[in-house]
Structure formats: C-alpha cells, structure tokens
Design a protein around this motif. Sequence first.
Motif, PDB file in Angstrom:
ATOM      1  N   THR A  10      -9.085 -33.150 -12.027  1.00 14.62           N
ATOM      2  CA  THR A  10      -8.904 -35.023 -11.311  1.00 14.62           C
ATOM      3  C   THR A  10      -6.732 -34.528 -11.101  1.00 14.62           C
ATOM      4  O   THR A  10      -6.830 -34.691 -11.973  1.00 14.62           O
ATOM      5  CB  THR A  10      -9.061 -35.877 -11.999  1.00 14.62           C
ATOM      6  N   ASN A  11      -6.951 -34.834 -10.023  1.00 10.86           N
ATOM      7  CA  ASN A  11      -5.975 -34.905  -9.476  1.00 10.86           C
ATOM      8  C   ASN A  11      -5.280 -36.939  -9.626  1.00 10.86           C
ATOM      9  O   ASN A  11      -6.113 -37.028  -8.998  1.00 10.86           O
ATOM     10  CB  ASN A  11      -4.954 -34.762  -7.919  1.00 10.86           C
ATOM     11  N   PHE A  12      -4.082 -36.347 -10.118  1.00  8.11           N
ATOM     12  CA  PHE A  12      -3.884 -38.307 -10.685  1.00  8.11           C
ATOM     13  C   PHE A  12      -2.433 -38.760  -9.995  1.00  8.11           C
ATOM     14  O   PHE A  12      -2.295 -39.751 -10.110  1.00  8.11           O
ATOM     15  CB  PHE A  12      -3.629 -38.747 -11.968  1.00  8.11           C
TER      16      PHE A  12
ATOM     17  N   VAL B 208      -4.867 -47.745 -17.077  1.00 13.04           N
ATOM     18  CA  VAL B 208      -3.897 -46.928 -16.272  1.00 13.04           C
ATOM     19  C   VAL B 208      -2.927 -46.268 -16.711  1.00 13.04           C
ATOM     20  O   VAL B 208      -2.309 -45.494 -17.156  1.00 13.04           O
ATOM     21  CB  VAL B 208      -4.872 -46.637 -15.330  1.00 13.04           C
TER      22      VAL B 208
ATOM     23  N   ILE C 143      -3.709 -42.278  -8.313  1.00 14.41           N
ATOM     24  CA  ILE C 143      -3.513 -43.490  -8.799  1.00 14.41           C
ATOM     25  C   ILE C 143      -1.971 -43.494  -9.634  1.00 14.41           C
ATOM     26  O   ILE C 143      -1.383 -44.299  -8.924  1.00 14.41           O
ATOM     27  CB  ILE C 143      -3.696 -43.116 -10.289  1.00 14.41           C
TER      28      ILE C 143
END
Length: 298
Positions: free
Chosen positions: A4-6, A71, A9
């Motif tokens: 997953t590319n964060f 997060v 976020i």
Amino acid sequence: MAQTNFNDILAFVAVAREGSFTRAAGKLGVSQSALSQTVRALEARLDLRLLVRTTRSVSPTEAGEQLLRTVAPRFDEIEAELALLSARRDKPAGNIRISAGEHSALTVLQPAIARLLPQYPDINIEIVVDNGMTDIVAARCDAGVRLGEQVAKDMIAMPIGPDFRMAIVASPAYFSRHPAPVTPQDLMAHNCINMRLPTLGGLFAWEFAKDGQELKVRVEGQMIVNNLALRLHSALDGLGLACMPEDAVLPCLADGRLVRVLDDWCPAYAGYKLYYPSRRHPSPAFTVLLDALRYRGV
C-alpha cells in the motif's frame, strides 16, 4: 501482494494539521490542485468523507479525526526514527524545533544557541515563540521551555536557567500622579498594564507571596498587551504599573526610568526548564543541545 502507498494518508494528515490546502501544499512542495485530488482519491478509496471544506477553512470530519488521531502519531514515530538513523554520523546533525515563551527565548535559549550553532553547522534550530501552554507533541515540537512548576509529570525536564523574580514597576511620571501601592490589594485602585494569555484568551493574574501568605490579584487597566516589549514600553510611557521579569527592567531601574514597588511581595520562582516526551530517544544533535542548555549554577 502489492504494498500500500501511504502518500495519500500523509497528504491528508498535512491538510488536517494545517487546516488549509494552500499551507499544506506549500509545506509538501506540491500544487494545491494536486493535493486536493490526492485527498479526494483517498476519500474515494476509503468510501468515507474525511474533510469538511468551506470557502474559509478545512476541518476533519469525525472519521477524519479518528484517522488523524490513530494514524498520524505512527508516521511521526517513523519520521523520528528515520531522523535518528540519519543523525548517526560523525558530526551531530538534524533539525530541532523548540516551543518557548518570549522571555525564555530571549534570555536563555538565544544566548546558548548563539554559542552552539557555529560549532555544529549541520544542526538547525527553530524557536517557536508562544506564550501559551503549548502541547509540544501536538505542535510537533521536539522540546518546550516552561517554568519548573508548569511542566507536565510525564515529561523529562532539565533546568536551563536560574531562579528569577518578577518586578512591579512604573515610571516616575506615573507615580507623580498616583500614590505607590503598599500591598497587592492596593493595585485594584491603580491603572495596570495587563497581559493577555493565548491559552483561553484570559488575562495574566499577578502572583504575590509574603510570610506564608499567597495572593493572586486580577488587576485592571486601560492597556492590554501580549508581549514583553509592549509591556515595558507602556510602563516607560507612564501608562500604568507593569509586572515584568526582574532582569528585563534592571537597566531601567538603574537609570531611574522606572521605579519598583511591592518588592517584598515578589517571591523567587523556580527557573526555566527544557522538557520533552519521556519516550523520546535523544538524537546526537538533541544531546548536544541539552548539554549546551544545561544550567550548572553560577
């Protein structure tokens, strides 16, 4: 399985913390439109609305608040650990951000940092002058400076300055029109220069102590300011009595531009302390700063 590319976020976190797409874009070095598209794509991927956008502000929704709260600290920890790894070089290096009040920044931090930085060209220090009770974790500061009794119990605190006193002062011109106060209660009949506190917008209460008796006096007056220089100049201009750090007015007392009163009611306070989260692992650069600031007495 694809990782997953964060980045989306991280983009959301930047916007939520800044409360603005424009400021967040400037901080991330991307265009505002690209940042907006990235956040919208994240909302579409999660099938949740994360931000409430108006013409004047941007704020997280309930889901956005949850994402930010759970997060964002993890990314901060990763960033801090990476900074520690990059700092493991022969010379201490890195960025240090400190929150401090105006008086401590001028009298304690600046002199020490002026001696430190020429010796360590790879260390960068940012001082955020804030007279409020800043949450250094939320403000993403590495450390803060407060008086000893104001430091939270879950912080590591280190003395960086001597005990000091406050001084109640006014100009000779003011006292030519008003009798000098003899007790703190007499201040209620005087024009006093008030200090507005950033936290909750309240006015600073003047604190006194003598023979075991402690008093807090809510003074009144025509002038309200929010920094040290304006308080001093207002007193020099004869606008009223001011409550000032003693060291800030000593030259004016020596040359007669100000007169001190209620000296016997002004106790000594525990000096300034540098504080930082107990879970923080000091980097070489931060360790150098701690050594430079450590108060060793006269």
